[in-house]
Write a protein that holds these residues in place. Sequence first.
Motif, PDB file in Angstrom:
ATOM      1  N   SER A  66     -23.059-105.553  66.770  1.00 39.92           N
ATOM      2  CA  SER A  66     -22.423-104.176  66.534  1.00 39.92           C
ATOM      3  C   SER A  66     -21.324-104.137  66.799  1.00 39.92           C
ATOM      4  O   SER A  66     -20.739-104.314  67.958  1.00 39.92           O
ATOM      5  N   ALA A  67     -20.621-103.126  65.865  1.00 40.31           N
ATOM      6  CA  ALA A  67     -19.240-102.550  66.169  1.00 40.31           C
ATOM      7  C   ALA A  67     -19.079-101.576  66.988  1.00 40.31           C
ATOM      8  O   ALA A  67     -19.890-100.368  66.521  1.00 40.31           O
ATOM      9  N   PHE A  68     -18.157-101.068  67.860  1.00 41.53           N
ATOM     10  CA  PHE A  68     -18.421 -99.794  68.470  1.00 41.53           C
ATOM     11  C   PHE A  68     -16.955 -99.793  69.052  1.00 41.53           C
ATOM     12  O   PHE A  68     -16.032-100.383  69.028  1.00 41.53           O
ATOM     13  N   ASN A  69     -16.939 -98.225  69.843  1.00 46.47           N
ATOM     14  CA  ASN A  69     -15.405 -98.149  70.309  1.00 46.47           C
ATOM     15  C   ASN A  69     -14.435 -98.184  69.125  1.00 46.47           C
ATOM     16  O   ASN A  69     -13.531 -98.782  69.331  1.00 46.47           O
ATOM     17  N   ILE A  70     -14.745 -97.560  67.916  1.00 44.75           N
ATOM     18  CA  ILE A  70     -13.709 -97.994  66.869  1.00 44.75           C
ATOM     19  C   ILE A  70     -12.938 -96.671  66.809  1.00 44.75           C
ATOM     20  O   ILE A  70     -12.946 -95.369  66.996  1.00 44.75           O
ATOM     21  N   ARG A  71     -11.403 -97.321  66.784  1.00 44.07           N
ATOM     22  CA  ARG A  71     -10.319 -96.330  66.619  1.00 44.07           C
ATOM     23  C   ARG A  71      -9.480 -96.682  65.416  1.00 44.07           C
ATOM     24  O   ARG A  71      -9.535 -97.862  65.131  1.00 44.07           O
ATOM     25  N   ILE A  72      -8.519 -95.699  65.104  1.00 43.00           N
ATOM     26  CA  ILE A  72      -7.432 -96.189  64.128  1.00 43.00           C
ATOM     27  C   ILE A  72      -6.125 -96.132  64.773  1.00 43.00           C
ATOM     28  O   ILE A  72      -5.588 -95.281  65.291  1.00 43.00           O
ATOM     29  N   GLU A  73      -5.488 -97.300  64.664  1.00 41.52           N
ATOM     30  CA  GLU A  73      -4.009 -97.356  64.979  1.00 41.52           C
ATOM     31  C   GLU A  73      -3.036 -97.720  63.975  1.00 41.52           C
ATOM     32  O   GLU A  73      -3.340 -98.613  63.520  1.00 41.52           O
TER      33      GLU A  73
ATOM     34  N   ARG B  54      -8.721-106.468  65.775  1.00 38.36           N
ATOM     35  CA  ARG B  54      -7.869-105.402  64.662  1.00 38.36           C
ATOM     36  C   ARG B  54      -8.088-105.939  63.259  1.00 38.36           C
ATOM     37  O   ARG B  54      -8.442-107.206  62.912  1.00 38.36           O
ATOM     38  N   PHE B  55      -8.311-105.084  62.287  1.00 41.53           N
ATOM     39  CA  PHE B  55      -8.622-105.278  61.054  1.00 41.53           C
ATOM     40  C   PHE B  55      -8.074-104.085  59.896  1.00 41.53           C
ATOM     41  O   PHE B  55      -8.056-102.977  60.273  1.00 41.53           O
ATOM     42  N   LYS B  56      -7.053-104.604  59.012  1.00 45.29           N
ATOM     43  CA  LYS B  56      -6.361-103.735  58.408  1.00 45.29           C
ATOM     44  C   LYS B  56      -7.065-103.253  57.237  1.00 45.29           C
ATOM     45  O   LYS B  56      -6.633-101.956  56.835  1.00 45.29           O
ATOM     46  N   LEU B  57      -8.231-103.492  56.836  1.00 41.80           N
ATOM     47  CA  LEU B  57      -8.806-102.782  55.443  1.00 41.80           C
ATOM     48  C   LEU B  57      -9.697-101.580  55.981  1.00 41.80           C
ATOM     49  O   LEU B  57     -10.125-101.513  56.738  1.00 41.80           O
ATOM     50  N   PRO B  58      -9.113-100.443  55.085  1.00 41.16           N
ATOM     51  CA  PRO B  58      -9.704 -99.296  55.444  1.00 41.16           C
ATOM     52  C   PRO B  58     -11.143 -98.993  54.997  1.00 41.16           C
ATOM     53  O   PRO B  58     -11.640 -99.746  54.177  1.00 41.16           O
ATOM     54  N   GLY B  59     -11.958 -98.119  55.749  1.00 42.37           N
ATOM     55  CA  GLY B  59     -13.371 -97.583  55.207  1.00 42.37           C
ATOM     56  C   GLY B  59     -14.204 -98.316  55.969  1.00 42.37           C
ATOM     57  O   GLY B  59     -14.303 -99.497  56.265  1.00 42.37           O
ATOM     58  N   LYS B  60     -15.265 -97.684  56.371  1.00 41.92           N
ATOM     59  CA  LYS B  60     -16.205 -98.179  56.846  1.00 41.92           C
ATOM     60  C   LYS B  60     -17.293 -99.275  56.389  1.00 41.92           C
ATOM     61  O   LYS B  60     -17.667-100.087  56.939  1.00 41.92           O
ATOM     62  N   HIS B  61     -17.188 -99.175  55.045  1.00 42.95           N
ATOM     63  CA  HIS B  61     -18.031-100.408  54.228  1.00 42.95           C
ATOM     64  C   HIS B  61     -16.998-101.593  54.620  1.00 42.95           C
ATOM     65  O   HIS B  61     -17.749-102.609  54.706  1.00 42.95           O
TER      66      HIS B  61
ATOM     67  N   ALA C 190     -17.482 -94.712  48.997  1.00 46.68           N
ATOM     68  CA  ALA C 190     -16.732 -95.739  50.062  1.00 46.68           C
ATOM     69  C   ALA C 190     -15.327 -95.574  49.926  1.00 46.68           C
ATOM     70  O   ALA C 190     -14.626 -95.355  50.792  1.00 46.68           O
ATOM     71  N   VAL C 191     -14.878 -95.512  48.479  1.00 47.42           N
ATOM     72  CA  VAL C 191     -13.559 -95.217  48.689  1.00 47.42           C
ATOM     73  C   VAL C 191     -13.116 -93.785  48.845  1.00 47.42           C
ATOM     74  O   VAL C 191     -11.942 -93.374  49.549  1.00 47.42           O
ATOM     75  N   TYR C 192     -13.831 -92.930  48.629  1.00 50.39           N
ATOM     76  CA  TYR C 192     -13.499 -91.624  49.022  1.00 50.39           C
ATOM     77  C   TYR C 192     -13.386 -91.454  50.344  1.00 50.39           C
ATOM     78  O   TYR C 192     -12.536 -90.857  50.839  1.00 50.39           O
ATOM     79  N   GLN C 193     -14.452 -92.089  51.085  1.00 49.50           N
ATOM     80  CA  GLN C 193     -14.418 -91.859  52.610  1.00 49.50           C
ATOM     81  C   GLN C 193     -13.175 -92.403  53.077  1.00 49.50           C
ATOM     82  O   GLN C 193     -12.605 -92.054  54.240  1.00 49.50           O
ATOM     83  N   ALA C 194     -12.611 -93.640  52.650  1.00 46.89           N
ATOM     84  CA  ALA C 194     -11.638 -94.248  53.102  1.00 46.89           C
ATOM     85  C   ALA C 194     -10.281 -93.503  52.930  1.00 46.89           C
ATOM     86  O   ALA C 194      -9.585 -93.444  53.878  1.00 46.89           O
TER      87      ALA C 194
ATOM     88  N   ARG D  48     -10.181 -90.249  52.648  1.00 47.50           N
ATOM     89  CA  ARG D  48     -10.336 -89.108  53.489  1.00 47.50           C
ATOM     90  C   ARG D  48      -9.937 -89.568  54.918  1.00 47.50           C
ATOM     91  O   ARG D  48      -9.384 -88.369  55.702  1.00 47.50           O
ATOM     92  N   GLU D  49     -10.339 -90.490  55.376  1.00 50.67           N
ATOM     93  CA  GLU D  49     -10.192 -90.973  56.563  1.00 50.67           C
ATOM     94  C   GLU D  49      -8.817 -91.088  57.037  1.00 50.67           C
ATOM     95  O   GLU D  49      -8.363 -90.841  58.322  1.00 50.67           O
ATOM     96  N   LEU D  50      -8.152 -91.739  55.962  1.00 53.70           N
ATOM     97  CA  LEU D  50      -6.569 -92.218  56.408  1.00 53.70           C
ATOM     98  C   LEU D  50      -5.576 -90.955  55.941  1.00 53.70           C
ATOM     99  O   LEU D  50      -4.586 -90.724  56.296  1.00 53.70           O
ATOM    100  N   TYR D  51      -6.042 -90.163  54.862  1.00 50.98           N
ATOM    101  CA  TYR D  51      -5.118 -89.050  54.447  1.00 50.98           C
ATOM    102  C   TYR D  51      -5.745 -87.665  54.286  1.00 50.98           C
ATOM    103  O   TYR D  51      -6.498 -87.282  53.319  1.00 50.98           O
ATOM    104  N   PRO D  52      -6.322 -87.193  55.538  1.00 52.01           N
ATOM    105  CA  PRO D  52      -7.206 -86.243  55.515  1.00 52.01           C
ATOM    106  C   PRO D  52      -7.001 -84.768  54.868  1.00 52.01           C
ATOM    107  O   PRO D  52      -7.995 -84.134  54.355  1.00 52.01           O
ATOM    108  N   ASN D  53      -5.679 -84.544  54.926  1.00 52.84           N
ATOM    109  CA  ASN D  53      -5.319 -83.097  54.057  1.00 52.84           C
ATOM    110  C   ASN D  53      -4.599 -83.183  52.960  1.00 52.84           C
ATOM    111  O   ASN D  53      -3.921 -82.370  52.545  1.00 52.84           O
ATOM    112  N   GLN D  54      -4.590 -84.242  52.336  1.00 54.80           N
ATOM    113  CA  GLN D  54      -3.510 -84.607  51.044  1.00 54.80           C
ATOM    114  C   GLN D  54      -4.318 -84.713  49.746  1.00 54.80           C
ATOM    115  O   GLN D  54      -5.625 -85.019  49.785  1.00 54.80           O
TER     116      GLN D  54
END
Length: 450
Positions: free
Chosen positions: A240-247, A266-273, A333-337, A339-345
């Motif tokens: 199980s992955a937990f304590n997930i944050r984006i830096e 640390r893992f560079k690819l965006p998106g929960k998938h 999955a693309v949309y989620q990633a 929105r996560e990285l560019y929430p208001n753009q």
Amino acid sequence: MNLNQVHNVYFIGIGGIGMSALARYFYLLGKEVCGYDKTQTELTDDLQSMGMQVHYEDSIQHIPADFNPENTVVIVTPAVPTSHSEWNFFKTNEFTILKRAEALGLITQDTFCFAVAGTHGKTTTSSILGHILVQSGVDVTAFLGGIVENYNSNLIGKGKSVSVVEADEFDRSFLKLHPNMACITSMDADHLDIYGNSQSIENAFEEFSRKVENPNQLFIPKGLPLNGLKIAINEPTDFSAFNIRIEKSTYVFDVQTPDEIIYDIRFKLPGKHNLMNALMALAMAKNYGTPTEHIVKALGSFNGIKRRFSYQIQTEGLVYIDDYAHHPTEINAVYQAVRELYPNQKTVAIFQPHLFSRTQDFADDFAASLAQFDEVILLEIYPARELPIEGVTSSWLLSKINNQNKKLVSKNQLFIELQDANATVYVTIGAGDIGEMVGAIKNKLYEKIS
């Protein structure tokens, strides 16, 4: 059949992403490799630059005279039409003809075989796993369905004792493999032109899962109705992955395994998938006995795969991402990633549907997934191996998309639309020849900021 005793390998469909990995493999073994594909691409150019003979006309005149049934094996893509004259020549003259999965099965049956199955995530998961094993010094070869950025190849490693393969459900070909350890990333409905309904797909995956003799060597997302070790995000389970944050646009997370907690991966690819794909690869490598510190280091250095959320432009005022997504779940999955990285753009999605049958089967789901973007630009359906289906068009799909900012354009018109578009994030999506347009789209978008 012993492939080591074969001198020549002839491919029909040599430019396919999975087929070209096999072509590289046999060429590096010292075999004479040549073949046909219907279109010239960057992949076929790459094979030719290595020294392989590739042609684009279906004619038996291109088959070398010294390729005979005793010294040659023929590998055929399932997408080739039965009327193909070269294929019929090989059948008539009783050459050994294999599908890609059959060839993989023969190559890997004498290795410890990791097989990665699932309707989504196969290429990313198998590429991450192959990267981990290569970087950890394992004697491995990974046959991949994408070009891994770290290696600029879809064949990584040169090992003889361990193999990593994608277990493709199309045409039920994954049932030809001999996995020692496997995972199933997902079991969504797809390829209904082959299977007919989602229950048939689930039955095929269940049959595949039984090819792994030990359930503790099979890894599945929590919630799939199969026996194996379970993987999840933010849920207690085997891994199980937990304590997930984006830096700085990078995931940082911890993992609970059956015997330890691994901190600050640390893992560079965006998106929960992609986080699930990384977790799946980690679990398989860990279970195989790969040292934890090697796994963590390899995950941190994995740079992704071409056409899998692949950044083409990444500046302060403009982002362009290209992705191979061709199923509604993948588009979500693309949309989620994004929105996560560019929430208001403002985000523009440019989508080329792939196959008439898939468009027909999932039209409402495609419409819902695309409608989430701020603006949708639709291209005509890429037919691949199919003939048109009456009434199934991009215009029909467009009518279903509940978004006022939508339009259908030709490939030539697309560049005019991009010139006029007012957004900071652009995403090209699709598995057809839109991938060949990425360079030109990138240049057109660069003009907007120059």
